[in-house]
Enzyme design. Structure first.
Site, PDB file in Angstrom:
ATOM      1  N   CYS A   1      74.834  85.931  88.358  1.00 54.07           N
ATOM      2  CA  CYS A   1      73.816  85.548  88.159  1.00 54.07           C
ATOM      3  C   CYS A   1      73.290  84.520  88.465  1.00 54.07           C
ATOM      4  O   CYS A   1      71.556  84.110  88.908  1.00 54.07           O
ATOM      5  CB  CYS A   1      72.899  86.011  87.205  1.00 54.07           C
ATOM      6  SG  CYS A   1      73.262  85.717  85.493  1.00 54.07           S
ATOM      7  N   MET A   2      74.028  82.937  87.686  1.00 52.52           N
ATOM      8  CA  MET A   2      73.162  81.752  87.594  1.00 52.52           C
ATOM      9  C   MET A   2      74.282  80.963  89.167  1.00 52.52           C
ATOM     10  O   MET A   2      74.686  80.765  88.827  1.00 52.52           O
ATOM     11  CB  MET A   2      73.844  81.163  85.957  1.00 52.52           C
ATOM     12  CG  MET A   2      72.569  81.420  85.721  1.00 52.52           C
ATOM     13  SD  MET A   2      72.957  81.494  83.986  1.00 52.52           S
ATOM     14  CE  MET A   2      74.452  81.956  83.529  1.00 52.52           C
TER      15      MET A   2
END
Length: 1015
Positions: free
Chosen positions: A983-984
């Site tokens: 997600c990052m």
């Protein structure tokens, strides 16, 4: 008056009584009225009987008188007029007086005498030609009234004889076949005589309106299979009389336009069906006269007989029908073609649009009761008259007088060539706006040399860097209109239409109609023209108005020409770009405008309602791909922001079993609304043991889910898609045999692909180009068939170039389907199973087969897929890209991952920096990986095996490497595997001591497929 308590009803008695005289008076009046009525009827009957007897006695006496005069005529001139000579036409001769007195069109003997008289007249015209002396002698002014009356009656008798005997061969005679042009050349000497003027005025006005009505009423008569093989002497005489203009030079302009015989007689509906042999006589000699009258005297157009048969439409139908005959004559000149173009262009301009298959308009249609609706028969006459014969002879008549034989690129077009190009382009532009143009364009492209001639003209003007002004024939176009507008407005749609049907050999090897080496010049011309239309001119409307006297001049307005030219040029540029993608013949950057590369252009395009946005919408391929991607990405970001796609809002969360990804997703996500689909979606995976995997979906788990479900759904084993020989995917035509809910699945898969593009997620799904065209709602053509079935394509090309008898191949207009062992046949056209393929219809068969395989078979599946796709990706967004660029949007570049680009756009944290020893080791190890392992690594850290379309500069958030150990690292940390937070876009990398250790640990982690259990 008042209630007395007595309930009984009292009888009322009229004490005055009733007089019997009153009743007798009424009876008497009625009897008198009936007597008067009987007397009136008796008087009417008596008067009618007297009139009938008078008429009968008169007709009987007239019949007796005609019989006596006929017998006297036979004695004097012979039973068949064999004793008559040229002197019989004189004013003092009894020949014409007696013949016109007893002549009856129903009497075959009288018709024979009239034919003989006409034969004598034709012979005299052929040898002498002085028709005034023939009828009037030497003293015409004194005998003018008598001569004019006889000529009028003679012409009318000819019309009667032809009409009443139109079904019989009796009028045809070998003696009637004379040298008509020679007669006309001699008759031309007296073309201005009052006799002929009187004929063209009186006969036209008094007789033609009757013929119009008869033409409509007797339309069915022309369908009789009995056709005469030659024209009669009567018809030749009428042609000689009415075709007074003769050969060039002509002085028809001296005649009064209100009495134009040509406009009057040619406005008879379906004239040539009644007078088929008048074509050669009337057509050629009156086209020039009409060219002089129209459009300056538009008021002379005849009145409409019926609403469905307007005079100008009937005139146009007859003109188009006769033009093929006129222009095919070797004596037809360039000026005849120009005259035809002038008249037909004017008539087409005022004609309402004609449908290829007229249907009944619904009640709520935009048409009102006042709108002009043509008769279906008249529409068919107009549409079918523009056939290959007419177009071929028209183009030949223009080109043989205008095209230079040894021109160079610097040769400036002559005035006559400019006039020809302007006239034919004006005619074709109006034709394309009015009539069904598919067949017309096909005939122009394949049966004429117009396309090469237009390209030569355009190329030479471009090489000379100047364009000539329009000719006088296009004076209605304002003088400030660019000289290239009209030629390009016709050339581009024609060339675009032709490119739909050419095969790869014709385009790349035969190079028709434009040579490959000339295409870069054509691209430059189109780019410059589009830039002026969309940016410089930008819809400028000239203040100058057309000089046409009729109100409906919209088809030749500069605004309409601009609009149609823009569309055609943009579509042609797109087609040339597609051909260049198949086999490159010029740089892809050459299709782009230099002015559209700047950041200013991109920012203006994003604002909307600007020249940049108009150019992007109407001609997107002038803008570089990177600029369009930037605009598209910005549109997606703005749409996601409008949908509230940010972490602060509540997200929909779904639990998906890894062993049943497709089934669970279809059950839970297929019912989502469009707003829900645009918003953020959270996914929680459940492993094979039924345990929910750890990890919070901040976007990485959803990307992993999207990649997994798309791979499962588009797998050919699932049965919804099939593979081409090049392993490209397209909808399975037999999907209904595999899944009962196949259409719902296609809608769902379209939604999934749209969601992936909407979120900027790249998926490794290679689609066939002919299927990607369905996302743009485009049709596929023959040149797209090799990607689906190269063997079928080779067979069709063999048939296309087959030199033998095609009918011997025993092919029919049917397509054979063989899906899962179930063989069926489907007709390509109604009745196709009984229609054999021949040389004449082989081309149609080839394109019908290609259309069936590329469009028809997958139409339902593609439609449902498109509906789901457009829930998230708007049509105007996807219109900015071609099929190859859409594939890049879906899957990214097929080239190997650019490690250097990733390295230059990487951030570091936890103590790492770009010169750190571990980081140096990491990039060396990653650089040494194969493409397969590099893609696995990218999926491991970002959730997607493909990088951003324009490079890792556009990866959000930036790729980051974090130290996964304290500064005083122990062996325990060195034994750990790398982990990630997709997600990052974060890689948690322990500080390994050697390259081998780092390689081993990385390969294990990226190959474990452990989901988020390693997190």
């Amino acid at each position: 008056m008042f209630f007395t308590g007595d309930a009984s009803t009292r009888k009322r008695v009229d004490l005055g009584g009733r007089s019997s005289k009153e009743s007798d008076r009424q009876v008497l009046l009625e009897q008198a009225r009936l007597d008067r009525k009987r007397r009136l009827v008796l008087r009417q009957k008596t008067s009618a009987a007297i009139k009938i007897q008078k008429c009968f006695r008169g007709m009987k006496d007239l019949k007796i008188a005609r019989t006596e005069v006929r017998e006297e005529f036979h004695v004097t001139y012979g039973d068949r007029g064999e004793k008559a000579d040229w002197h019989c036409f004189g004013p003092d001769s009894e020949f014409l007086r007696q013949l016109l007195f007893f002549f009856t069109a129903n009497n075959i003997s009288d018709v024979t005498l009239l034919v003989e008289a006409c034969r004598l007249l034709l012979q005299y015209l052929q040898q002498s030609g002085n028709v005034v002396t023939l009828f009037a002698g030497l003293d015409y002014p004194l005998k003018r009234s008598l001569v004019d009356l006889r000529v009028k009656k003679l012409a009318y008798a000819c019309l009667q004889a032809i009409f009443h005997n139109r079904r019989y061969r009796a009028l045809s005679s070998g003696s009637g076949k004379l040298d008509l042009p020679a007669c006309k050349r001699r008759e031309h000497r007296c073309k201005q005589s009052p006799v002929v003027k009187f004929l063209t005025q009186i006969v036209a006005v008094e007789n033609i309106s009757c013929k119009k009505k008869k033409g409509i009423e007797s339309k069915q008569d022309v369908k009789s299979p009995e056709l005469r093989v030659s024209a009669s002497a009567l018809e030749h005489v009428l042609i000689s009389l009415v075709s007074h203009v003769g050969q060039q030079p002509c002085h028809c302009s001296n005649a009064d336009p209100r009495w134009s015989f040509s406009l009057q007689i040619l406005s008879i509906p379906f004239l040539w069906h009644h007078l088929p042999f008048f074509k050669e006589g009337l057509g050629r000699y009156y086209i020039h006269q009409m060219a002089n009258f129209l459009p300056s005297h538009a008021g002379v157009l005849p009145d409409d007989i019926l609403q469905e048969y307007p005079g100008h439409a009937c005139l146009l139908g007859n003109l188009l029908e006769v033009a093929g005959v006129v222009l095919s004559d070797s004596s037809s000149t360039y000026h005849t073609a120009i005259d035809f173009l002038t008249v037909s262009t004017f008539l087409l301009e005022v004609l309402p649009s004609v449908d290829s298959s007229p249907v009944q308009k619904p009640v709520d249609d935009e048409l009102t009761m006042d709108d002009e609706v043509l008769s279906p028969d008249l529409q068919k006459q107009i549409s079918s008259s523009i056939d290959s014969r007419l177009l071929q002879h028209l183009v030949n008549a223009l080109l043989k007088a205008t095209c230079p034989t040894g021109y160079s690129d610097k040769t400036w077009p002559s005035n006559i060539e400019v006039e020809a190009i302007s006239a034919v382009c004006t005619f074709l532009h109006v034709t394309f706006c009015t009539l069904p143009h598919e067949l017309i364009m096909t005939l122009l492209a394949y049966r004429t040399e117009l396309l090469p001639a237009l390209w030569n003209y355009i190329k030479r003007c471009h090489e000379n860097q100047r364009w000539p002004f329009y000719s006088k024939l296009t004076a209605h176009i304002p003088g400030d209109t660019p000289g290239w507008l009209l030629p390009l407005a016709v050339f581009c749609p024609l060339y675009k239409h032709m490119l739909k049907f050419v095969d790869t050999e014709e385009f790349y090897e035969q190079e028709t109609p434009v040579k490959i080496k000339d295409i870069p010049s054509l691209v430059i011309i189109i780019k410059q023209a589009l830039w002026q239309l969309l940016w410089t001119i930008n819809g400028h409307v000239s203040s100058q108005k057309s000089s046409r006297s009729l109100p409906d001049d919209k088809k030749l307005s500069v605004e309409l020409i601009n609009r149609k030219a823009r569309v055609a040029m943009s579509e042609l540029l797109s087609q040339l770009q597609d051909w260049n993608s198949r086999r490159q013949f010029m740089s892809a950057d050459d299709f782009h405008l230099q002015e559209a590369r700047s950041e200013t252009f991109v920012s203006q395009a994003l604002l909307g309602n600007t020249r940049a946005s108009d150019l992007l919408k109407q001609a997107p391929f002038l803008v570089p791909f990177t600029s369009r991607v930037e605009i598209f990405t910005s549109e997606l970001v703005a749409s996601r922001q409008r949908s509230g796609a940010h972490p602060g809002l509540t997200r929909l969360t779904f639990k998906i079993r890894r062993t049943q990804v497709l089934e669970d997703a279809f059950e839970q996500l297929s019912t989502l609304s469009e707003d829900d689909l645009r918003g953020p979606i959270r996914i929680s995976f459940v492993n094979e043991f039924g345990v929910e995997e750890p990890g919070v979906d901040g976007g990485g788990i959803f990307k992993d889910f999207m990649e997994n479900i798309i791979q499962a759904a588009f797998d050919v084993q699932f049965g919804l898609f099939k593979e081409t020989p090049d392993h490209l995917l397209y909808p399975n035509p037999g999907s209904a045999l595999v899944h009962e809910q196949h259409l719902q699945f296609f809608h769902f898969l379209g939604t999934l692909l749209g969601k992936a593009m909407y979120e900027g997620i790249l998926v490794d799904i290679p689609f066939a180009t002919f299927f990607l065209s369905k996302l743009k709602e485009k049709s596929n053509f023959l040149h797209d068939l090799p990607s689906l079935d190269p063997e079928l394509y080779r067979h069709l090309l063999f048939l296309k170039h087959y030199k033998g008898d095609v009918s011997e191949l025993e092919l029919y207009f049917v397509a054979v389907n063989n899906e899962y062992g179930d063989q069926t046949e489907e007709e390509l056209i109604p009745g196709g199973k009984d229609l054999r393929v021949t040389k004449d219809n082989a081309i149609a068969f080839i394109h019908l087969v290609a259309n069936y395989r590329l469009n028809y078979q997958i139409r339902t599946q593609s439609l449902h897929f498109l509906r789901g796709f457009q829930q998230l990706v708007q049509k105007e967004w996807i219109e900015m890209f071609n099929e190859h660029e859409i594939q890049l949007f879906i899957s990214g570049s097929l080239e190997s991952m650019n490690v250097d680009d990733l390295r230059s756009n990487t951030q570091y944290t936890g103590g790492y920096h770009h010169e750190h020893q571990v980081i140096q080791m990491f990039w060396e190890v990653l650089q040494s990986f194969s493409l397969e392992y590099q893609k696995k690594f990218l999926k491991f850290v970002t959730g997607c095996s493909r990088g951003p379309l324009l490079g890792f500069k556009y990866l959000e958030p930036k790729f980051c490497i974090q130290r996964a150990a304290p500064l005083d690292v122990t062996q325990e940390y060195l034994d750990r595997l790398p982990t990630s937070a997709t997600c990052m876009n974060l890689l948690k990398l322990p500080p390994y001591q050697s390259k081998d250790q780092m390689r081993t640990k990385l390969i294990y982690s990226i190959s474990a497929d452990a989901g988020f259990d390693l997190s």
